[in-house]
Scaffold this active site. Structure first.
Site, PDB file in Angstrom:
ATOM      1  N   LYS A  81       0.886  -1.120   0.009  1.00 24.04           N
ATOM      2  CA  LYS A  81       0.077  -0.216  -0.076  1.00 24.04           C
ATOM      3  C   LYS A  81       0.833   1.140  -0.010  1.00 24.04           C
ATOM      4  O   LYS A  81       0.558   2.265  -0.468  1.00 24.04           O
ATOM      5  CB  LYS A  81      -1.071   0.106   1.192  1.00 24.04           C
ATOM      6  CG  LYS A  81      -2.215  -1.021   1.107  1.00 24.04           C
ATOM      7  CD  LYS A  81      -3.036  -0.930   2.320  1.00 24.04           C
ATOM      8  CE  LYS A  81      -3.966  -2.061   2.101  1.00 24.04           C
ATOM      9  NZ  LYS A  81      -5.386  -1.789   3.077  1.00 24.04           N
ATOM     10  N   LYS A 109      -5.526 -10.240  -8.396  1.00 22.69           N
ATOM     11  CA  LYS A 109      -6.790 -10.261  -7.614  1.00 22.69           C
ATOM     12  C   LYS A 109      -7.483  -9.253  -8.098  1.00 22.69           C
ATOM     13  O   LYS A 109      -7.087  -8.146  -8.720  1.00 22.69           O
ATOM     14  CB  LYS A 109      -6.539 -10.123  -6.078  1.00 22.69           C
ATOM     15  CG  LYS A 109      -7.838 -10.266  -5.516  1.00 22.69           C
ATOM     16  CD  LYS A 109      -7.165  -9.988  -3.788  1.00 22.69           C
ATOM     17  CE  LYS A 109      -8.730 -10.067  -3.196  1.00 22.69           C
ATOM     18  NZ  LYS A 109      -8.373  -9.634  -1.558  1.00 22.69           N
ATOM     19  N   LYS A 141     -11.072  -2.911  -7.839  1.00 19.69           N
ATOM     20  CA  LYS A 141     -11.468  -1.771  -8.449  1.00 19.69           C
ATOM     21  C   LYS A 141     -10.563  -0.728  -8.940  1.00 19.69           C
ATOM     22  O   LYS A 141     -10.740   0.440  -9.347  1.00 19.69           O
ATOM     23  CB  LYS A 141     -12.661  -1.206  -7.696  1.00 19.69           C
ATOM     24  CG  LYS A 141     -12.465  -0.734  -6.055  1.00 19.69           C
ATOM     25  CD  LYS A 141     -13.632   0.012  -5.642  1.00 19.69           C
ATOM     26  CE  LYS A 141     -13.476   0.443  -4.224  1.00 19.69           C
ATOM     27  NZ  LYS A 141     -13.156  -0.686  -3.403  1.00 19.69           N
TER      28      LYS A 141
END
Length: 333
Positions: free
Chosen positions: A111, A196, A199
């Site tokens: 992240k 994976k 969005k």
């Protein structure tokens, strides 16, 4: 009856992967267990958020929970930030967590790298949020946590922190176990099935949103990547595209992958994708309708009020016990 807790961030529309990998399993779990399902808005602010969009997303995620079949009469649905004990216990656990433990968290590395690419500020909360996640779980004497395989590391840290606290201050926290659904725990991208479904992908063809127009859903399924072979077969390593589509088909219908492969023997990808598109549309259509009804009515606030009050009762008892063990505050006469 086991107590199960899980949560999803209110970061915008959910994907078909979120639904099949998490929410659809929540619906099954509520029939046999005591379930608490959070909207983890405190986790959402580890990256910059627009306040109006965040509030909208919180309500819409709650509506999606109910529209997908989570029954407020069977499960507790609540907003994380409405239960202050999450933050209190998070600080206690942060003070008992080593820097090295947090540095090893692979999700922080992933992240923070994405934030750097976007040129965004990397806050300390992104680094310490595993302690908040541990607090979420430990507050409620959780027996099992439904997680994807990429979240197992966080549950291992949660268990370590619980054991450390119990060793130092006496038996306080239950050690939670991982619950990974046998199917659908990791739905992959439609265009790059080695990744994976997310969005946040730049290409909207990679994912299906639960709120996508149904004709758009059909087009995305029909344009999904398969391979150069002409038969329907399941081989996640060698044929990830068609295998991912078979997973989706199986998760929605309940048919085994072996049965699906047998049913499409002698048929091509065109027939298979057309049928799968209708299966997905049939699953999403009532969800979209129910979501709209819930948002247009006043029932959602009542559901969240009841969920908040139930969560507060459990969490406040636990945090009071923790404070007593630590010697925080004044001893009541």
């Amino acid at each position: 009856m086991a107590r199960i807790l899980s949560g999803i961030q209110p970061s915008g529309d959910l994907t078909l992967g979120n639904y099949l990998g998490a929410i659809k399993n929540f619906v099954k779990l509520q029939e046999e267990h005591e379930c608490l399902f959070m909207i983890v808005d405190l986790h959402a602010i580890t990256v910059p958020q627009d306040r109006l969009a965040l509030r909208k997303n919180i309500k819409e995620l709650a509506a999606i929970y109910v529209a997908c079949g989570i029954d407020p009469a069977k499960a507790t649905i609540f907003i994380q930030s409405e239960v202050p004990a999450h933050l209190e216990l998070s600080w206690v656990l942060t003070c008992n967590t080593g820097m090295g433990e947090l540095e090893r968290m692979t999700q922080f590395k992933d992240k923070s790298a994405k934030q750097e690419i976007r040129g965004s500020h990397i806050g300390v909360g992104l680094f310490t949020y595993p302690a908040l996640q541990a607090a979420d779980i430990l507050l409620y004497d959780t027996d099992m946590v439904p997680v994807g395989s990429d979240q197992k590391q966080h549950l291992e840290l949660t268990r370590d922190l619980a054991e450390r606290f119990n060793s130092r201050f006496g038996e306080t926290f239950k050690l939670p176990e991982v619950y990974i659904a046998p199917q659908g725990a990791r739905i992959m991208s439609l265009q790059d099935p080695t990744k994976k479904m997310s969005k946040s992908d730049d290409n909207p063809k990679n994912f299906i949103l639960l709120t996508d127009d149904l004709n758009v859903v059909r087009k995305k399924i029909k344009s999904a990547v398969t391979d150069s072979q002409s038969t329907i077969g399941y081989d996640p390593a060698g044929r990830p595209g068609i295998s991912n589509l078979l997973e989706i088909y199986s998760c929605i219908t309940g048919s085994s992958i072996a049965d699906l492969v047998a049913n499409y023997e002698g048929k091509g990808y065109g027939d298979f994708k057309s049928d799968l598109a209708e299966v997905v549309v049939s699953e999403l259509e009532p969800i979209q309708k129910r979501r709209g009804e819930i948002l247009a009515s006043g029932e959602l606030d009542n559901i969240l009020d009841l969920g908040r009050d139930a969560a507060l009762r459990l969490a406040n008892r636990k945090i009071a016990k923790v404070k007593h063990k630590l010697g925080l505050g004044r001893k009541q006469k």
